[in-house]
Design a protein around this motif. Structure first.
Motif, short mmCIF file in Angstrom:
data_model
loop_
_atom_site.label_atom_id
_atom_site.label_comp_id
_atom_site.label_asym_id
_atom_site.label_seq_id
_atom_site.Cartn_x
_atom_site.Cartn_y
_atom_site.Cartn_z
N PHE A 78 0.86 -1.20 0.00
CA PHE A 78 0.00 0.00 0.00
C PHE A 78 0.89 1.24 0.00
N ARG A 79 0.61 2.11 -0.93
CA ARG A 79 1.38 3.35 -0.99
C ARG A 79 0.81 4.37 -0.01
N PRO A 80 1.61 4.86 0.96
CA PRO A 80 1.09 5.84 1.91
C PRO A 80 0.64 7.12 1.20
N GLU A 81 -0.48 7.65 1.63
CA GLU A 81 -0.99 8.89 1.03
C GLU A 81 -0.09 10.05 1.45
N PRO A 82 0.54 10.77 0.49
CA PRO A 82 1.40 11.90 0.86
C PRO A 82 0.62 12.98 1.59
N ALA A 83 1.31 13.69 2.48
CA ALA A 83 0.63 14.75 3.25
C ALA A 83 0.07 15.82 2.33
N LEU A 84 0.79 16.13 1.24
CA LEU A 84 0.34 17.21 0.35
C LEU A 84 -0.70 16.73 -0.67
N ALA A 85 -1.13 15.49 -0.56
CA ALA A 85 -2.19 15.02 -1.47
C ALA A 85 -3.49 15.77 -1.21
N ILE A 86 -3.64 16.37 -0.03
CA ILE A 86 -4.86 17.15 0.21
C ILE A 86 -4.85 18.43 -0.62
N VAL A 87 -3.65 18.87 -1.03
CA VAL A 87 -3.55 20.06 -1.88
C VAL A 87 -3.64 19.67 -3.35
N ASP A 88 -2.91 18.63 -3.73
CA ASP A 88 -2.91 18.20 -5.12
C ASP A 88 -2.88 16.67 -5.18
N PRO A 89 -4.02 16.02 -5.41
CA PRO A 89 -4.02 14.55 -5.48
C PRO A 89 -3.33 14.01 -6.71
N GLY A 90 -3.05 14.88 -7.70
CA GLY A 90 -2.28 14.45 -8.88
C GLY A 90 -2.91 13.28 -9.61
N ILE A 91 -2.07 12.30 -9.94
CA ILE A 91 -2.57 11.15 -10.71
C ILE A 91 -3.03 10.02 -9.80
N ASN A 92 -2.94 10.20 -8.49
CA ASN A 92 -3.30 9.11 -7.57
C ASN A 92 -4.69 8.54 -7.79
N PRO A 93 -5.73 9.38 -8.00
CA PRO A 93 -7.06 8.80 -8.19
C PRO A 93 -7.17 7.91 -9.43
N LEU A 356 0.09 26.69 -17.48
CA LEU A 356 -0.69 25.67 -16.77
C LEU A 356 0.02 24.32 -16.79
N LEU A 357 0.64 23.98 -17.93
CA LEU A 357 1.30 22.69 -18.03
C LEU A 357 2.49 22.61 -17.09
N ALA A 358 3.21 23.72 -16.97
CA ALA A 358 4.38 23.74 -16.08
C ALA A 358 3.96 23.66 -14.62
N VAL A 359 2.95 24.46 -14.25
CA VAL A 359 2.57 24.47 -12.83
C VAL A 359 1.88 23.17 -12.44
N ARG A 360 1.19 22.54 -13.36
CA ARG A 360 0.53 21.26 -13.04
C ARG A 360 1.58 20.19 -12.74
N ALA A 361 2.61 20.12 -13.59
CA ALA A 361 3.67 19.13 -13.36
C ALA A 361 4.44 19.44 -12.08
N TYR A 362 4.74 20.72 -11.88
CA TYR A 362 5.49 21.12 -10.68
C TYR A 362 4.68 20.83 -9.41
N SER A 363 3.39 21.13 -9.47
CA SER A 363 2.54 20.93 -8.29
C SER A 363 2.44 19.45 -7.92
N MET A 364 2.22 18.59 -8.91
CA MET A 364 2.14 17.15 -8.62
C MET A 364 3.47 16.62 -8.11
N GLY A 365 4.56 17.13 -8.70
CA GLY A 365 5.88 16.66 -8.28
C GLY A 365 6.19 17.00 -6.85
#
Length: 465
Positions: A78-93, A356-365
């Motif tokens: 099980f992959r632990p849910e990162p603390a910052l996933a509440i800000v940006d869930p990224g590709i996790n869902p 948008l493309l840059a900030v989306r990648a940076y935010s998820m990272g």
């Protein structure tokens, strides 16, 4: 002078209701998304903790059985849910966080949350990151579209310039007003998010999570700052407020709705990835070819489990077969994942035109929810799967059937199951994530400088007479 201009603009936006209504709505969405993300994260963590504990207990409490049967039962990672996933869930869902570590095959993710999503959820997850990336630029447009065009229509701009105010000070005042308006709305939300991240992080990972949050905030500041100067530049060039907002809304639709989808397809054309069927077919063919080679070398035959391989050698055969497959999996999955990262890299550099493309990648990272973090977790889980296989195979080799017909009669017990430790995963530190996305941060900084240059050029064109 810049401060006077800024205070006047902020007061006007408050009086005409834009700051209160438009800004308040965005602030409400950010806080709502934050609360929803926190609740979802708490639920996921609780489920993972229970599932992980019960899964390992099931492993330890197996009855006496053949080790190979135990390897097929395997464990779940099980992959632990990162603390910052509440800000940006990224590709996790969309990729999930559970891997079944079973014999012979490298695991693929299971139980993707998007599989259980309702029709409404499929339009997109409401998260603070989504609100800032999509609605943030729209808020800047609503607050600033008439910053210069409106004053020109009213004659205020000509009066201001006739007083000897330099274009640089005029632009600084207008930018300060817009940035200050955003800060009034977003800084309280950022403080609430930082508190939620610190509260939700594990004790040993709190500083790392806050460092990630600080870097994340810097990225969003650059992103929204670029839109501040873009809006001011267009407002300075537009002949009226109506034209300014029309142009800006057109740019917003193109930048956040149309272009990202087009560039996503372009990246796939530049670096095509195989379909799942193609990938599995090629992987299966290479696994068989490699297995045939090692069987021929070890036993002088490619026939699986035939008369040429005595039962006393079956433990060794399983070990050879599994270990020969490790390199094949590494090559195929590595090549597939490299392709995904190349596609992502195309989109990240496209951020020079579409922030948008840059900030989306940076935010998820920085949030730990991008493909790079998923790949790191998958590799850790695969190492654990191979550990399980090797422990079981080594035991079979050590207890090789001396009679020639009792291979399947052998049964191991709890002492062997206990040799396999539980799976624990720790995400890479903030420095690792920041190093991987340093170029994306540079792209966002370049966006800001380009927008600043455009706005300054546009404001310098203004004349008092």
């Amino acid at each position: 002078m810049a401060l006077l201009i800024a205070s006047k603009d902020i007061l006007e936006r408050w009086r005409d209701g834009r700051l209160a209504w438009a800004g308040g709505l965005v602030l409400l969405l950010v806080l709502t998304a934050l609360a929803v993300g926190y609740a979802r994260q708490s639920e996921v963590r609780a489920e993972q903790a229970v599932a992980s504990r019960l899964d390992y207990q099931d492993w330890l409490r197996q009855d006496r059985r053949h080790p190979h049967d135990a390897a097929h039962q395997g464990l779940h990672a099980f992959r632990p849910e990162p603390a910052l996933a509440i800000v940006d869930p990224g590709i996790n869902p969309y990729i999930g966080g559970t891997l079944w570590l079973q014999a012979h095959r490298q695991a693929e993710v299971k139980f993707r949350p998007a599989q259980d999503a309702t029709g409404l959820q499929r339009f997109g997850d409401l998260s603070p990151a989504w609100v800032l990336q999509i609605l943030g630029p729209l808020l800047v447009i609503v607050l600033g579209f008439n910053a210069l065009a409106g004053e020109r229509e009213q004659g205020i701009l000509r009066q201001t310039l006739s007083l000897g105010v330099s274009p640089w000070r005029l632009l600084a005042g207008k930018a300060l007003a817009l940035a200050g308006s955003l800060a009034l709305l977003l800084v309280p939300a950022a403080l609430a998010a930082a508190a939620a991240v610190a509260w939700g992080a594990e004790a040993g990972e709190r500083l790392d999570a806050l460092a990630r949050f600080a870097a994340l905030s810097l990225g969003y500041a650059l992103y929204l700052g670029a839109f501040v100067f873009l809006v001011l530049g267009v407002s300075a060039l537009a002949s009226s407020s109506r034209i300014a907002i029309t142009v800006l809304l057109g740019l917003w639709i193109g930048a956040v709705v149309i272009a990202p989808r087009v560039l996503s397809e372009v990246s796939r054309l530049a670096y095509p990835s195989p379909t799942k069927l193609e990938f599995q077919k090629e992987l299966g063919a290479n696994l068989k070819a490699t297995s045939d080679k090692v069987w021929q070398q070890a036993f002088g035959t490619t026939e699986r489990w035939g008369r040429d391989v005595p039962l006393s050698q079956w433990g060794l055969a399983l070990q050879i077969d599994d270990q020969s497959a490790y390199g094949v999996y590494d090559r195929h999955y590595g090549r597939l994942w490299d392709t995904y990262e190349q596609q992502q890299r195309v989109q990240e550099w496209s951020g020079l035109l579409l922030p948008l493309l840059a900030v989306r990648a940076y935010s998820m990272g920085l949030a730990g929810t991008d493909f790079g973090h998923h790949r790191d977790f998958t590799n850790a889980a695969e190492r654990h799967r191979r550990l399980i296989q090797d422990v079981m195979s080594t035991d079979l080799v050590a207890h090789a059937d001396p009679l020639g017909d009792q291979h399947f009669a052998y049964q191991a017990g709890p002492d062997l199951w206990a040799k396999v430790p539980p799976f624990h995963y720790h995400a890479p530190p903030a420095g690792w994530a920041l190093a991987r996305h340093a170029h994306t941060l540079a792209v966002l900084a370049a966006n800001l400088l380009l927008a600043l240059g455009f706005a300054l050029w546009a404001v310098r064109r203004q004349r008092a007479i």
